[in-house]
Design a protein around this motif. Structure first.
Motif, PDB file in Angstrom:
ATOM      1  N   ASP A   1       1.827   2.825   2.534  1.00 43.13           N
ATOM      2  CA  ASP A   1       1.546   3.651   3.697  1.00 43.13           C
ATOM      3  C   ASP A   1       2.621   3.405   4.752  1.00 43.13           C
ATOM      4  OD1 ASP A   1      -0.704   4.891   2.640  1.00 43.13           O
ATOM      5  OD2 ASP A   1      -2.031   3.301   3.314  1.00 43.13           O
ATOM      6  N   ARG A   2       2.281   2.707   5.795  1.00 37.79           N
ATOM      7  CA  ARG A   2       3.245   2.417   6.858  1.00 37.79           C
ATOM      8  C   ARG A   2       4.073   1.200   6.453  1.00 37.79           C
ATOM      9  NH1 ARG A   2       3.590  -1.506  10.518  1.00 37.79           N
ATOM     10  NH2 ARG A   2       4.656  -1.091  12.451  1.00 37.79           N
TER      11      ARG A   2
ATOM     12  N   THR B   1       0.818  -1.207   0.000  1.00 38.61           N
ATOM     13  CA  THR B   1       0.000   0.000   0.000  1.00 38.61           C
ATOM     14  C   THR B   1       0.849   1.253   0.000  1.00 38.61           C
ATOM     15  OG1 THR B   1      -0.054   0.110   2.402  1.00 38.61           O
ATOM     16  CG2 THR B   1      -1.806  -1.142   1.337  1.00 38.61           C
TER      17      THR B   1
ATOM     18  N   GLU C   1      -5.165  -5.885   1.387  1.00 43.44           N
ATOM     19  CA  GLU C   1      -5.450  -4.673   2.153  1.00 43.44           C
ATOM     20  C   GLU C   1      -6.961  -4.571   2.352  1.00 43.44           C
ATOM     21  OE1 GLU C   1      -4.056  -0.217   1.567  1.00 43.44           O
ATOM     22  OE2 GLU C   1      -5.729  -0.735   0.267  1.00 43.44           O
TER      23      GLU C   1
ATOM     24  N   SER D   1      -2.323  -2.519  10.992  1.00 44.50           N
ATOM     25  CA  SER D   1      -2.897  -1.257  10.548  1.00 44.50           C
ATOM     26  C   SER D   1      -1.816  -0.402   9.894  1.00 44.50           C
ATOM     27  CB  SER D   1      -3.509  -0.511  11.735  1.00 44.50           C
ATOM     28  OG  SER D   1      -3.964   0.753  11.322  1.00 44.50           O
ATOM     29  N   THR D   2      -2.096   0.078   8.673  1.00 45.87           N
ATOM     30  CA  THR D   2      -1.132   0.913   7.958  1.00 45.87           C
ATOM     31  C   THR D   2      -1.613   2.347   7.804  1.00 45.87           C
ATOM     32  OG1 THR D   2      -2.038   0.318   5.799  1.00 45.87           O
ATOM     33  CG2 THR D   2      -0.224  -1.028   6.652  1.00 45.87           C
ATOM     34  N   ARG D   3      -2.863   2.619   8.167  1.00 47.75           N
ATOM     35  CA  ARG D   3      -3.378   3.984   8.060  1.00 47.75           C
ATOM     36  C   ARG D   3      -4.502   4.183   9.056  1.00 47.75           C
ATOM     37  NH1 ARG D   3      -5.038   6.480   2.426  1.00 47.75           N
ATOM     38  NH2 ARG D   3      -2.803   6.572   2.227  1.00 47.75           N
TER      39      ARG D   3
ATOM     40  N   ARG E   1      -6.900   1.270   7.224  1.00 49.60           N
ATOM     41  CA  ARG E   1      -6.394   0.240   6.308  1.00 49.60           C
ATOM     42  C   ARG E   1      -5.646  -0.795   7.124  1.00 49.60           C
ATOM     43  NH1 ARG E   1      -4.466   3.568   0.975  1.00 49.60           N
ATOM     44  NH2 ARG E   1      -6.505   4.481   0.584  1.00 49.60           N
TER      45      ARG E   1
ATOM     46  N   LYS F   1     -11.924   4.782   7.343  1.00 52.35           N
ATOM     47  CA  LYS F   1     -10.657   5.367   6.898  1.00 52.35           C
ATOM     48  C   LYS F   1      -9.445   4.544   7.325  1.00 52.35           C
ATOM     49  CE  LYS F   1      -9.894   8.483  10.787  1.00 52.35           C
ATOM     50  NZ  LYS F   1      -9.714   9.869  11.184  1.00 52.35           N
TER      51      LYS F   1
ATOM     52  N   SER G   1      -2.551   3.408  13.327  1.00 54.30           N
ATOM     53  CA  SER G   1      -1.479   2.935  12.449  1.00 54.30           C
ATOM     54  C   SER G   1      -0.381   2.266  13.267  1.00 54.30           C
ATOM     55  CB  SER G   1      -0.901   4.107  11.657  1.00 54.30           C
ATOM     56  OG  SER G   1       0.104   3.646  10.785  1.00 54.30           O
TER      57      SER G   1
END
Length: 145
Positions: free
Chosen positions: A28-29, A26, A127, A51-53, A134, A132, A57
């Motif tokens: 993100d993180r 993704t 994912e 959790s990446t967002r 992820r 909101k 997170s």
């Protein structure tokens, strides 16, 4: 016509070294070494959501029961406290060693790899978007030891 501003005669260039950061699918993180170690230690028949967002997170959620609920309600197994999440948003279900995510009739829907789903079988690296937030799905087989 105006005269140009005179130069100070010196310029300074600051160069910064390139930084390499491992990324998830993704972007993100990124996964940390601690995340990878945790995934490698998972028991058979269990899975991990990272959790990446969102406000949580970096949080990890172990899927080690046949049914794990997700929502804004304080009684949910995984509490995602945001107005974009329904009180009873989704359920992660384990059956015959496989995991599926099932939307519980949420207002904003449940997404797997950015596709809205009523139900989807999960595989490593998928994912899941709930409101909101992820979350990325992993089983032990995602890490080669």
């Amino acid at each position: 016509m105006t005269d140009p501003i005179p130069s100070a005669g010196e310029t300074t260039i600051i160069g910064l070294p390139a930084i390499t950061i491992p990324v998830t699918s993704t972007g993100d993180r990124p996964l940390t070494q601690e995340d990878l170690d945790t995934i490698a230690r998972l028991s058979e028949g269990t899975a991990l959501l990272i959790s990446t967002r969102g406000a949580v997170s970096g949080s990890r959620y172990l899927l080690d029961e046949d049914e794990v609920t997700v929502g804004r309600d304080s009684r949910a197994d995984i509490l995602l406290d945001d107005s974009t999440v329904s009180r009873a948003h989704a359920v992660f279900r384990r059956s015959n060693g496989e995991f599926t995510v099932i939307d519980s009739g949420s207002l904003n829907g449940t997404y797997v790899n950015r596709q809205r789903v009523d139900q989807a079988r999960l595989k490593n690296g998928d994912e899941i978007m709930i409101g909101k937030f992820r979350l990325v799905f992993f089983t032990k087989s995602a890490v080669i030891v």
